[in-house]
Design an enzyme around this catalytic site. Structure first.
Site, PDB file in Angstrom:
ATOM      1  N   LEU A 301       0.809  -1.218   0.000  1.00 59.67           N
ATOM      2  CA  LEU A 301       0.000   0.000   0.000  1.00 59.67           C
ATOM      3  C   LEU A 301       0.840   1.264   0.000  1.00 59.67           C
ATOM      4  CD1 LEU A 301      -2.833  -1.043   2.461  1.00 59.67           C
ATOM      5  CD2 LEU A 301      -2.994  -0.727   0.000  1.00 59.67           C
ATOM      6  N   ARG A 302       2.169   1.108   0.050  1.00 59.90           N
ATOM      7  CA  ARG A 302       3.027   2.277   0.118  1.00 59.90           C
ATOM      8  C   ARG A 302       2.857   3.169  -1.118  1.00 59.90           C
ATOM      9  NH1 ARG A 302       7.796   2.352   3.424  1.00 59.90           N
ATOM     10  NH2 ARG A 302       8.183   0.151   3.146  1.00 59.90           N
ATOM     11  N   GLY A 303       2.704   2.535  -2.268  1.00 54.23           N
ATOM     12  CA  GLY A 303       2.536   3.278  -3.512  1.00 54.23           C
ATOM     13  C   GLY A 303       1.278   4.126  -3.483  1.00 54.23           C
ATOM     14  N   THR A 306       1.684   7.052  -1.095  1.00 51.14           N
ATOM     15  CA  THR A 306       2.527   8.102  -1.671  1.00 51.14           C
ATOM     16  C   THR A 306       1.781   8.850  -2.767  1.00 51.14           C
ATOM     17  OG1 THR A 306       4.411   6.660  -1.289  1.00 51.14           O
ATOM     18  CG2 THR A 306       4.787   8.580  -2.673  1.00 51.14           C
TER      19      THR A 306
END
Ligand SMILES: [Zn+2]
Length: 364
Positions: A301-303, A306
């Site tokens: 889920l980092r993408g 960001t």
């Protein structure tokens, strides 16, 4: 920390001589021709320091280092506690920096100075001691004093840490830098030292992919990534050379000519920072962002996180009160490009795949 160890421990403060960047004019940010994606990524990082830094991959001699220095020079000077090796803000309160500010300003209001936003270069051969700081061995041996010699992370606090050819840096150092950048704090527990000091900086790494790649685990931890290419348009090339030449012949006159435009961008950044926390992200945009990441097969889920933050920073720069598809679309390549899994059935590069997915979702 016990009061006793504070008095025993000393911290070296860098000499108060003006830095090189102060004595020499810096090429103005607004005078940089083209390289729009890189300039935008740096602006977004300047608005939201928590975006996770910028990775710029591409050809040599495309002004990557110029752009980062230019942006730092454009930002307003910082007010810092005098004598603090971490250049703490007086507003941050002494609790953030026990050894630096408190040891020097025991009573009353701290004396403050104005300093430029730092851009610290991290050379490839730098040792871990040089980066994180270490026991000052010379003073330990000659004077029997336990002194901390702050490293590059201390010098970069509140500014930018620049690594040219980050892909050639040892993995464990890149890991360490990303850890510190994410936590905003450098913790040293060795050589009998026990120190933690503020280290909030925007990590900017550049590299040429032909000389080696970063591990995907490291790639994913950079907030934004941009592709920097030598311009192929004839007029753009001519303009790049013309401005560079003008700047080198008379830097003072050249920078004066761009001063007004620089001031405009500065005001934009400052008001975007003020507005950032009030900019909303509608559910519909969150949904589109999730759909886009799913369609592209972005891991974790980092993408997505960001993507949302970058879109919000852009909305703040645009003077908007809420994020729309326009911002989402514009930041998607930088936020996602370095997080795509290789697809054996699709040989197209990451940028092409993202463009395709964006057109399928939002139209051409
Ligand atoms: Zn301090």
């Amino acid at each position: 920390m016990a009061a006793g160890s504070v008095t025993k421990l000393q911290i070296k403060t860098p000499a108060a001589s003006p830095s090189k960047s102060e004595s020499r004019p810096v090429f103005p940010f607004v005078a940089i021709v083209g390289q729009d994606e890189m300039k935008l990524a740096l602006l977004l990082a300047a608005v939201d320091g928590a975006l996770g830094g910028v990775l710029a991959f591409g050809d040599r001699g495309t002004g990557k280092s110029t752009a980062i220095r230019a942006l730092a020079a454009l930002l307003p000077r910082m007010t810092a506690v005098a004598g603090c090796p971490y250049a703490c803000s007086p507003e941050a309160g002494p609790h953030t920096c026990v050894e630096g500010c408190m040891a020097r300003n025991r009573t009353g209001e701290p004396r403050t100075i104005s300093v430029p936003v730092p851009v610290v270069d991290l050379p490839l051969g730098a040792t871990e001691d040089r980066v994180v700081g270490a026991l000052d061995l010379e003073r330990a041996l000659t004077q029997g004093v336990k002194a901390f010699q702050p490293g590059l992370l201390a010098a970069a606090n509140r500014g930018f840490l620049y690594i040219d050819e980050v892909n050639l840096l040892e993995d464990h150092l890149v890991d360490l830098l990303l850890d510190v950048a994410a936590s905003g704090e450098n913790v040293i527990e060795r050589d009998g030292l026990s120190i933690r000091h503020p280290a909030r900086f925007v990590l900017v790494g550049t590299g040429n992919p032909e000389e080696g790649e970063l591990r995907p685990q490291l790639l994913d931890r950079f907030g934004l990534s941009v592709e920097v290419k030598t311009p192929t348009d004839l007029d753009i090339r001519i303009e790049v050379v013309r401005r560079r030449d003008e700047f080198e012949r008379d830097p003072v006159r050249f920078t004066a000519r761009w001063q007004k435009d620089e001031a405009k961008v500065r005001r934009r950044i400052l008001s975007a920072r003020d507005r950032l926390n009030t900019v909303t992200v509608p559910d519909a945009v969150l949904r589109q962002s999730a759909e886009l990441c799913l369609a592209l097969g972005v891991d974790g889920l980092r993408g997505e996180l960001t993507l949302m933050r970058a879109a919000r920073a852009l909305a703040a720069l645009d003077g908007e009160q809420s994020v729309s598809t326009i911002q989402l679309r514009r930041v998607a390549p930088s936020a996602l490009r370095h997080r795509l899994r290789r697809n054996p059935l699709d040989e197209a590069g990451s940028s092409v795949r993202i463009d395709r997915a964006l057109s399928e979702m939002f139209g051409p």
